[in-house]
Design an enzyme around this catalytic site. Structure first.
Site, PDB file in Angstrom:
ATOM      1  CG  HIS A   1     -10.770  -7.237   0.096  1.00 42.28           C
ATOM      2  ND1 HIS A   1     -11.238  -7.617  -1.138  1.00 42.28           N
ATOM      3  CD2 HIS A   1     -10.316  -5.957  -0.045  1.00 42.28           C
ATOM      4  CE1 HIS A   1     -11.060  -6.619  -1.994  1.00 42.28           C
ATOM      5  NE2 HIS A   1     -10.505  -5.605  -1.362  1.00 42.28           N
TER       6      HIS A   1
ATOM      7  CG  ASP B   1      -9.298  -0.179   2.368  1.00 44.24           C
ATOM      8  OD1 ASP B   1      -8.785   0.570   1.524  1.00 44.24           O
ATOM      9  OD2 ASP B   1     -10.132  -1.050   2.071  1.00 44.24           O
TER      10      ASP B   1
END
Length: 436
Positions: A313, A371
Site C-alpha cells: 500500500h 483490496d
C-alpha cells in the site's frame, strides 16, 4: 489556527534575507510548517508534485499512521469500530464526531432508512445510458443529477442544506448503485424495504427479483457492512482532496461528491480491487494454482513488467489494518457459500500464502491489502467486477461528506488554487502570417 508552537528558519545561499515561519503541532502525526506568507515575503512558491509533503487543510476526522499500520476514525481504531459498530453508526461517528448513544443510533438509522427511495424520474434519466456502459460512468451521471432532482438542498453554505444532502446521499447511494446494476443486466429495479438493514437492503435491491422473496444471508449482510465500514474514509487521498477542491468553489454537495466518484474511478485509486480480481482471472486462465509460483517469479523480475495487484500500500508501510479484518470476513463468506475449494479462491489463497512467507515479499512488506480481500468477498457475494468501484464509492460517500462539511466550517478555508513551476516559452511576439 492556534499560536505557533515554535518557528522554522528558511535561509538562502544567494544572499536573500532569511525568513521565519511558524510550526504547528497536530494532536498526533508530523508537525507542519506554515508557508502561507512565503510568496508575499520572498516571491517564491514551494514545489511539491502530488502534494505528498503538503498539508492542505486541518482535519479532525481520520488519521493514518502508515509506519504503525494504524487507521483511526475520530480517534477510534478501525479494528474496534469494525467489531462494535455497524456502517450507519460509523457514518454517525464520522459526521458528528462521537459514537451515537442508543436513541441517537435508532433515530439516525430511521432517518437514513426513510430516505432510501429516489425520485421516480431517476429511472427515466437512467434509460438515456447505454446498457453496456461502465457502472462508474452511470453513477457519476446519476449522482451529479441528484442536484437537479433535489434542488432544495444545494446551498453548500447552508448547514441545514448540507445535512439534508448528506442524509440523501448516504441513503440513496445503495439504491442508485443497485439501479445501475439492474439496468445493465436488463432486470427490473427493486424498491428499498424499510424493515431491512442498510446492507441487507442493498443485497436485496441487487439480487432480488419481483418473482419471489429474497432472503438476506446474515453472513453476507455482515460482510458487506464491514466492507462499507473499512472504506468509509481514508484521510486526504486523491478523491477526498478532489471533493474538497471542488467544494471550495461553493458548488453544491451533489456535484462535489460526483467529482469524488469520477476521481475514484481511476485504476490507481478506487479501481485497485477490480485490478486485483482481473489479475487473479488472468492467472486462472494461465493454468490456475499450478502457475502461481511461475507468476510470482515474474513479479520479482523487474524487467518482466508483471505487477502484483492487491499487495502492499502506498500509505501503509506495515500491514494494512483493514486487511486482517477483511481476511476474517473473507474466510467467513467463502465458508458460508461453500466456496473454499473454488478454483479462483484457491488460487487467491495460494497467492496470499507465498506473499506472507516468501522473503522477497516479506522484506518489502508487500502484505495483502484490503483490496485483495474485499475483491474476493465481493466476487463471492455475486457482485460483478466492474461494480467493485461503485461499492467503494457508496461506502466512501460519508467520508467525503464529513470532509466537505469540515472544510466549509473551517474559518480559514479558501477556494483551492495550486501554483505551478512554469517551464514553457517566455513572452514572445507573434510573427506575421507571411513569416510563419
Amino acid at each position: 489556527m492556534k499560536l505557533a508552537d515554535y518557528k522554522a528558519t528558511l535561509s538562502f545561499s544567494n544572499g536573500s534575507p532569511a525568513m521565519e515561519m511558524p510550526v504547528y503541532h497536530g494532536s498526533i502525526g508530523p508537525d507542519v510548517i506554515d508557508i502561507r506568507k512565503l510568496y508575499g515575503q520572498t516571491g517564491m512558491f514551494t514545489y511539491d508534485p502530488g502534494f505528498l509533503s503538503t498539508a492542505a487543510c486541518q482535519s479532525a476526522i481520520t488519521y493514518i499512521d502508515g509506519d504503525k499500520g494504524e487507521l483511526l476514525y475520530r480517534g477510534y481504531p478501525i479494528e474496534q469500530i469494525a467489531q462494535n459498530c455497524d456502517y450507519l453508526d460509523t457514518c454517525y461517528l464520522l459526521l458528528n464526531g462521537e459514537i451515537p448513544n442508543e436513541k441517537e443510533s435508532q433515530d439516525f438509522h430511521k432517518l437514513v432508512t426513510y430516505h432510501t427511495m429516489v425520485n421516480e424520474q431517476m429511472q427515466f434519466f437512467l434509460r438515456g445510458f447505454r446498457r453496456d456502459a461502465h457502472p462508474m460512468a452511470v453513477l457519476t451521471g446519476l449522482i451529479g443529477a441528484l442536484s437537479a432532482f433535489y434542488h432544495d438542498s444545494t446551498d453548500i453554505n447552508n448547514p441545514e442544506h448540507r445535512h439534508i444532502a448528506a442524509i440523501r446521499l448516504i441513503a440513496k447511494l445503495p439504491t442508485l448503485v443497485a439501479m445501475a446494476y439492474k439496468y445493465g443486466i436488463g432486470q427490473p429495479y427493486m424498491y428499498p424495504r424499510n424493515e431491512l438493514s442498510y446492507s441487507g437492503n442493498f443485497l436485496r435491491m441487487m439480487f432480488g427479483t419481483p418473482c419471489e422473496d429474497y432472503k438476506v444471508s446474515p453472513v453476507l449482510e455482515r460482510a458487506l457492512d464491514r466492507i462499507f465500514i473499512l472504506h468509509a474514509d481514508h484521510e486526504q487521498n486523491a478523491s477526498t482532496s478532489t471533493v474538497r477542491l471542488c467544494g471550495s468553489s461553493g458548488t453544491n454537495p451533489f456535484a462535489a461528491i460526483a467529482a469524488g466518484v469520477a476521481c475514484l474511478w481511476g485504476p490507481a485509486h478506487g479501481g485497485a480491487n477490480e485490478a486485483c480480481l482481473n489479475m487473479l482471472e488472468d492467472i486462472q486462465a494461465m493454468g490456475g494454482v499450478s502457475k502461481v509460483g511461475e507468476f510470482m517469479e515474474k513479479v520479482k523480475d523487474k524487467n518482466s513488467g508483471v505487477k502484483l495487484m492487491g499487495f502492499g500500500h502506498r500509505v501503509y508501510k506495515n500491514y494494512d489494518p483493514r486487511a486482517k479484518l477483511m481476511q476474517e470476513t473473507c474466510n467467513e463468506v467463502l465458508s458460508e457459500l461453500g466456496l473454499e475449494k473454488d478454483p479462483l479462491f484457491a488460487l487467491a489463497k495460494q497467492l496470499e500464502k507465498i506473499a506472507l512467507e516468501d522473503d522477497y515479499f516479506v522484506q518489502r512488506k508487500l502484505y495483502p491489502n484490503v483490496d485483495f480481500y474485499s475483491g474476493i468477498v465481493q466476487r463471492a457475494i455475486g457482485i460483478p467486477v466492474n461494480l467493485f468501484t461503485g461499492i467503494f464509492a457508496l461506502a466512501r460517500t460519508v467520508g467525503w461528506i464529513a470532509q466537505l462539511n469540515e472544510m466549509i466550517g473551517d474559518p480559514e478555508y479558501k477556494i483551492g488554487r495550486p501554483r505551478q513551476l512554469f517551464t514553457g516559452a517566455a513572452r514572445r511576439d507573434m510573427p506575421q502570417v507571411a513569416k510563419r
